[in-house]
Design an enzyme around this catalytic site. Structure first.
Site, mmCIF file in Angstrom:
data_model
loop_
_atom_site.group_PDB
_atom_site.id
_atom_site.type_symbol
_atom_site.label_atom_id
_atom_site.label_comp_id
_atom_site.label_asym_id
_atom_site.label_seq_id
_atom_site.Cartn_x
_atom_site.Cartn_y
_atom_site.Cartn_z
ATOM 1 N N TYR A 14 -6.848 9.236 -3.449
ATOM 2 C CA TYR A 14 -7.087 8.319 -4.348
ATOM 3 C C TYR A 14 -8.381 8.604 -5.291
ATOM 4 O O TYR A 14 -9.319 7.757 -5.566
ATOM 5 C CB TYR A 14 -7.645 7.051 -3.466
ATOM 6 C CG TYR A 14 -6.775 6.760 -2.376
ATOM 7 C CD1 TYR A 14 -5.676 6.314 -2.866
ATOM 8 C CD2 TYR A 14 -7.114 6.858 -0.965
ATOM 9 C CE1 TYR A 14 -4.584 5.799 -1.820
ATOM 10 C CE2 TYR A 14 -6.159 6.444 -0.175
ATOM 11 C CZ TYR A 14 -4.779 5.952 -0.167
ATOM 12 O OH TYR A 14 -4.241 5.516 0.442
ATOM 13 N N TYR A 142 -1.017 -3.719 3.950
ATOM 14 C CA TYR A 142 -1.065 -2.331 3.500
ATOM 15 C C TYR A 142 -0.223 -1.713 4.671
ATOM 16 O O TYR A 142 -0.633 -1.858 5.957
ATOM 17 C CB TYR A 142 -2.372 -1.865 3.512
ATOM 18 C CG TYR A 142 -2.479 -0.376 3.179
ATOM 19 C CD1 TYR A 142 -2.096 0.186 1.991
ATOM 20 C CD2 TYR A 142 -2.556 0.465 4.456
ATOM 21 C CE1 TYR A 142 -2.011 1.704 1.961
ATOM 22 C CE2 TYR A 142 -2.493 1.896 4.368
ATOM 23 C CZ TYR A 142 -2.324 2.396 3.087
ATOM 24 O OH TYR A 142 -2.146 3.812 2.898
ATOM 25 N N ASP A 236 2.977 -3.778 12.675
ATOM 26 C CA ASP A 236 2.062 -2.478 12.190
ATOM 27 C C ASP A 236 0.585 -2.805 12.709
ATOM 28 O O ASP A 236 -0.059 -3.218 12.280
ATOM 29 C CB ASP A 236 1.936 -2.581 10.947
ATOM 30 C CG ASP A 236 1.088 -1.338 10.241
ATOM 31 O OD1 ASP A 236 0.612 -0.550 11.235
ATOM 32 O OD2 ASP A 236 1.432 -0.898 9.055
ATOM 33 N N LYS A 265 -3.653 6.128 13.737
ATOM 34 C CA LYS A 265 -5.045 5.791 13.688
ATOM 35 C C LYS A 265 -5.891 6.079 15.047
ATOM 36 O O LYS A 265 -6.087 7.264 15.027
ATOM 37 C CB LYS A 265 -5.523 4.362 13.203
ATOM 38 C CG LYS A 265 -5.273 4.038 11.597
ATOM 39 C CD LYS A 265 -6.080 4.499 10.632
ATOM 40 C CE LYS A 265 -5.520 4.753 9.307
ATOM 41 N NZ LYS A 265 -4.969 3.715 8.682
HETATM 42 C C1 LIG Z 1 -3.541 3.795 7.663
HETATM 43 C C2 LIG Z 1 -2.638 2.616 8.085
HETATM 44 C C3 LIG Z 1 -1.157 3.064 7.551
HETATM 45 C C4 LIG Z 1 -0.995 4.409 7.089
HETATM 46 O O1 LIG Z 1 -1.252 5.591 8.044
HETATM 47 P P1 LIG Z 1 -1.422 7.088 7.599
HETATM 48 O O2 LIG Z 1 -1.549 7.718 8.716
HETATM 49 O O3 LIG Z 1 -2.487 6.785 6.608
HETATM 50 O O4 LIG Z 1 -0.234 7.331 6.864
HETATM 51 C C5 LIG Z 1 -0.268 2.096 7.732
HETATM 52 N N1 LIG Z 1 -0.519 0.901 8.146
HETATM 53 C C6 LIG Z 1 -1.667 0.549 8.543
HETATM 54 C C7 LIG Z 1 -1.883 -0.985 8.958
HETATM 55 C C8 LIG Z 1 -2.914 1.464 8.426
HETATM 56 O O5 LIG Z 1 -4.051 1.002 8.561
#
Ligand SMILES: *Cc1c(COP(=O)(O)O)cnc(C)c1O
Length: 421
Positions: A14, A142, A236, A265
């Site tokens: 980015y 996101y 997610d 994460k």
């Molecule tokens: C960081 C994140 C992603 C993407 O994960 P990456 O390991 O960066 O590909 C997807 N969804 C959420 C809610 C996130 O915080």
């Protein structure tokens, strides 16, 4: 030792490479601090994109990875299995609510989301249902940077707009603001249910899309409506998983058992790349067949990497042996308290907290470069984006370091507010 000039060969995330100031060089981490090559030690306010929940360099994780490295760093997962992965899958299934029992391992959050989208789509194909080619996602969300994940991110946000022509066409809705506000979502689902494969949501907080929080009743409502219209719910929990919102998983606070759940994460306590897509029995059953073509069509080269699984198992040990959730609750109170005074500062539109997440929203996007450098001057590592400054520290952060973070944010934001007035 001669150091390479920074940023000559590395293409940064980015980042406008022509304009951006060179990145800071980190040489070590300790607890909740990042040590720079010039000797500065920064208090880390965001735990490396919310991953390092136990702080850096926890000896228990280091030992587990060291042992695994000596024994077997990696083997392919096609046709082979190993104890670190078997154990991790069983433990995740036991910790997750309901019958979220079937764990597919991959190596990043975006891929975990891709796998979830593919699982939902193939579930319908395997059931002999065609035409369910879209996913309902929420504005402000996101879900990652790969094409499928991008397609369910907020449709107005820069990245999505730029790549729109390349992305699968999805359906977007506002998250209900309360459990009573169901009409729009219900109507959208009713109108499009035959073309939808799934609903995807970030439970309790939309993270990288702007740290927007919603009460558990809203999540419960989304889950209820998805179920009512016969659609699988994908949660997610890549941001929220492992204590960030005060419970181990955010879905628990709403009593919701999603059909598919994504983790990454903090899965390895911020040490290794690993992700999981976990499905309920009913989803898994759609793939259980005599037909080889009905198998889940995915298999990353480094899936179930034993080093990463060892790190994840060690991280789960720490949730059992150390009081992480209690620590998250204390951080929640201290963040709310520490940032409270900003509510009365000019230029601040909102201050909100949930678990170990604190976010300050400006009325207008601030000069991010100025904001970042003033925070650095105060010895803290905080990365504002858009109109948001946020803190997502390690759950192990000491009171003194947490105070330094909130004090720095309060001072810098107050300063910026009064200079703009
Ligand atoms: C960081 C994140 C992603 C993407 O994960 P990456 O390991 O960066 O590909 C997807 N969804 C959420 C809610 C996130 O915080």
């Amino acid at each position: 030792m001669i150091r390479e000039a920074p940023a000559r060969h590395l293409w940064r995330p980015y980042t406008q490479m022509r304009r951006a100031p060179p990145p800071l060089e980190a040489v070590a981490t300790r607890g909740t601090r990042i040590v720079l090559a010039d000797g500065r030690e920064l208090v880390d306010g965001i735990a490396s994109w919310w991953t390092a929940v136990h702080g850096y360099n926890h000896p228990h994780i280091a030992q587990a990875v060291t042992d695994q490295l000596a024994r077997m760093p990696h083997v392919m997962f096609g046709g082979l299995t190993h104890q670190p992965a078997e154990r991790l899958a069983a433990r995740l299934a036991a910790l997750l609510p309901g019958d979220l029992d079937h764990v597919f391992l991959s190596d990043s959050g975006s891929v975990a989301v891709e796998v979830a989208l593919k699982m939902a789509a193939q579930m319908w194909i395997n059931r002999g249902v065609s035409g369910r080619t879209r996913v309902l996602a929420f504005r402000g969300g996101y879900h990652g940077d790969t094409m499928g994940a991008m397609s369910v991110c907020d449709p107005e946000e820069g990245m999505h707009r730029r790549f729109g022509a390349y992305l699968p066409d999805q359906l977007f809705c506002d998250l209900p603001r309360s459990a009573a506000e169901t009409t729009a979502l219900d109507a959208t689902l009713a109108a499009h249910r035959q073309t939808l494969a799934a609903v995807i949501v970030e439970p309790l907080v939309q993270g990288a899309g702007g740290m927007r929080m919603h009460p558990p009743e809203v999540l419960a409502t989304v889950a209820r409506l998805a179920r009512h219209h016969g659609l699988p719910l994908i949660a997610d929990e890549i941001f929220t998983g492992f204590g960030r919102t005060g419970s181990l998983f955010a879905c628990e606070q709403a009593g919701v058992v999603p059909d598919i759940l994504c983790l990454s994460k903090a899965l390895t306590g911020g040490t290794m790349a690993l992700a999981a897509t976990v499905a309920r029995g009913e989803v898994f059953e759609a793939f259980w067949s005599e037909d080889p073509a009905a198998a889940l069509m995915h298999g990353p080269t480094f899936m179930a990497n034993p080093l990463a699984c060892a790190a994840a198992n060690a991280s789960l040990d720490l949730f059992e042996t150390e009081p992480r959730l209690a620590q998250a609750r204390v951080i929640a109170l201290r963040l709310a308290d520490g940032l409270e005074s900003l509510r009365r500062v000019s230029g601040v539109a909102d201050v909100r907290t949930l678990g170990a997440i604190g976010a300050v929203q400006f009325s207008r996007p601030p000069d991010l470069a100025v904001l970042k450098s003033r925070l650095l001057d105060r010895g803290v590592w905080v990365r504002p984006f858009g109109d948001i400054v946020y803190l997502t520290p390690a759950l192990t952060i000491a009171d003194g370091d947490l105070d330094r973070l909130t004090d720095a944010v309060v001072a810098v934001v107050t300063d910026l507010g009064s200079s703009a007035a």
